[in-house]
Design an enzyme around this catalytic site. Structure first.
Site, PDB file in Angstrom:
ATOM      1  N   TRP A 100     -34.366 -23.959 -21.651  1.00 31.75           N
ATOM      2  CA  TRP A 100     -32.980 -24.041 -21.202  1.00 31.75           C
ATOM      3  C   TRP A 100     -32.900 -24.272 -19.697  1.00 31.75           C
ATOM      4  CZ3 TRP A 100     -30.413 -25.277 -25.122  1.00 31.75           C
ATOM      5  CH2 TRP A 100     -30.744 -24.782 -26.385  1.00 31.75           C
TER       6      TRP A 100
ATOM      7  N   ASP B 203     -27.829 -18.541 -15.413  1.00 31.96           N
ATOM      8  CA  ASP B 203     -27.536 -18.640 -16.837  1.00 31.96           C
ATOM      9  C   ASP B 203     -27.979 -17.332 -17.475  1.00 31.96           C
ATOM     10  OD1 ASP B 203     -27.431 -19.095 -19.545  1.00 31.96           O
ATOM     11  OD2 ASP B 203     -28.716 -20.874 -19.532  1.00 31.96           O
TER      12      ASP B 203
ATOM     13  N   LYS C 203     -24.605 -14.122 -28.126  1.00 31.87           N
ATOM     14  CA  LYS C 203     -25.709 -13.160 -28.136  1.00 31.87           C
ATOM     15  C   LYS C 203     -25.152 -11.735 -28.063  1.00 31.87           C
ATOM     16  CE  LYS C 203     -28.432 -16.801 -27.488  1.00 31.87           C
ATOM     17  NZ  LYS C 203     -29.241 -17.426 -28.539  1.00 31.87           N
TER      18      LYS C 203
END
Length: 357
Positions: A99, A166, A190
């Site tokens: 990511w 992030d 999440k």
């Protein structure tokens, strides 16, 4: 009973599921949450309370805005540089996983990117350390938790450069100092709520410093000026996030859930290190508390163990193809009883193999 260790979209508290299900049938005087206008006073109250709880739970200082957006963290990979990276400037990125790599790839479409360090050559088994962030960087970007590889950066790098992070897979799981960041973003699926929602926490003073004219939907200020309702927001996802934020507050907040998460992670890592059949995949000091990756000493036993675990009601532990083996994602709503169920399965399988040999 199912013990859900899936990496995301992930487990949420049962009471949140029940409340959300009821709201689908009747949120307000016979109307479903799925059909009410986002312009109603009732939904404006949902957004206002969600905003308040994010700020309260993370102790967000004054001078920051909380935004409820769409497009996932992947859209933020582009929105961040579009709003913070001016012409001729360079942004610095830490490459610690897939990511992070995708984030810096998108930034390159906007401007110059400097990769301060990378652990790619070791398949991202550790978090790079002792790197230098150039003082003239427009900002420094990193990913706090790497879901695929099971590593987590626990300490915010010391720098005078604005920091962007992030936090998709570990936000709300541990106490953070928001004042150290100019911008935090996180996909909700999440620890916050269901897929379809992205949280952005941005320092107001960080915006408006570049000359680029961005499309309105890609301009943070558009969303700030319209209280996250520049266009129709993800109504249901925001509502479920609100329910989950209420649940987290009732648990004692982020500081208390951090204690539980630490206990869960320590218990499973202890078993991985003890059990003769299993081993961890990344540097011990960088082990994630959210996504625990491990493999078997004998790879031929991985499919049999996966089947054995599924028979015990354990789901979602198959590792990402980049790592293989197993990944136990242990987000806030996963009870420690599920961790013990996985540990019991590991011990039983070890005993089974010992008898077979």
């Amino acid at each position: 009973m199912k013990h859900n260790f899936g990496a995301g979209p992930c487990i949420l508290p049962q009471e949140v599921f029940k409340q959300a299900a009821q709201a689908v049938l009747d949120f307000n005087d016979g109307l479903s949450i799925l059909e009410i206008s986002h312009r109603t006073t009732e939904f404006e109250a949902v957004v206002a309370e969600a905003d308040k709880l994010v700020k309260e739970l993370l102790n967000v200082p004054s001078g920051y805005s909380v935004l409820f957006l769409q497009g996932g963290a992947s859209l933020q990979f582009a929105m961040v540089p579009m709003n913070l990276l001016g012409d001729g400037q360079t942004a610095s990125y830490l490459d610690s996983g897939v990511w992070a790599t995708k984030a810096l790839k998108e930034a390159k479409f906007v401007g110059n990117v400097n990769v301060v360090a990378s652990s790619k050559d070791s398949n991202y088994t550790f978090i790079p350390k002792d790197f230098e962030i150039p003082a003239d960087s427009a900002y420094f970007h990193y990913t706090s938790n790497n879901t695929i590889y099971g590593t987590e950066l626990f300490d915010v790098p010391e720098t005078s450069v604005p920091i962007v992070c992030d936090m998709s897979s570990d936000i709300m799981s541990r106490v953070i100092d928001v004042s150290k960041f100019d911008l935090i973003y996180a996909g909700a699926q999440k620890n916050i709520g269901p897929a379809g929602l992205t949280i952005v926490i941005v320092k107001n003073d960080a915006l408006g410093k570049i000359d680029r004219k961005n499309p309105s939907m890609l301009n943070y200020q558009s969303h700030i000026d319209n209280d996250s309702m520049y266009n129709t927001p993800p109504v249901f996802s925001i509502y479920v996030a609100l329910l989950n934020l209420r649940w987290l507050k009732s648990k004692g907040g982020v500081a208390e859930i951090e204690k539980e998460n630490k206990q869960k992670a320590e218990a499973l890592y202890r078993e991985i290190d003890r059990n003769s059949l299993f081993k961890g995949t990344c540097a011990v000091e960088d082990r994630s508390k959210m996504n625990i990756c491990f493999v078997m000493e004998n790879a031929e036993l991985e499919k049999p163990f996966l089947k054995f675990a599924e028979e015990q009601g354990i789901v979602g532990i198959k590792g990402h193809r980049s790592v293989g083996g197993f990944r136990a994602s242990m987000y806030n709503a996963l009870p420690i009883t599920s961790v013990h169920a996985l540990i019991d399965a590991m011990q039983s399988f070890e005993e089974q193999q010992a008898k077979a040999n």
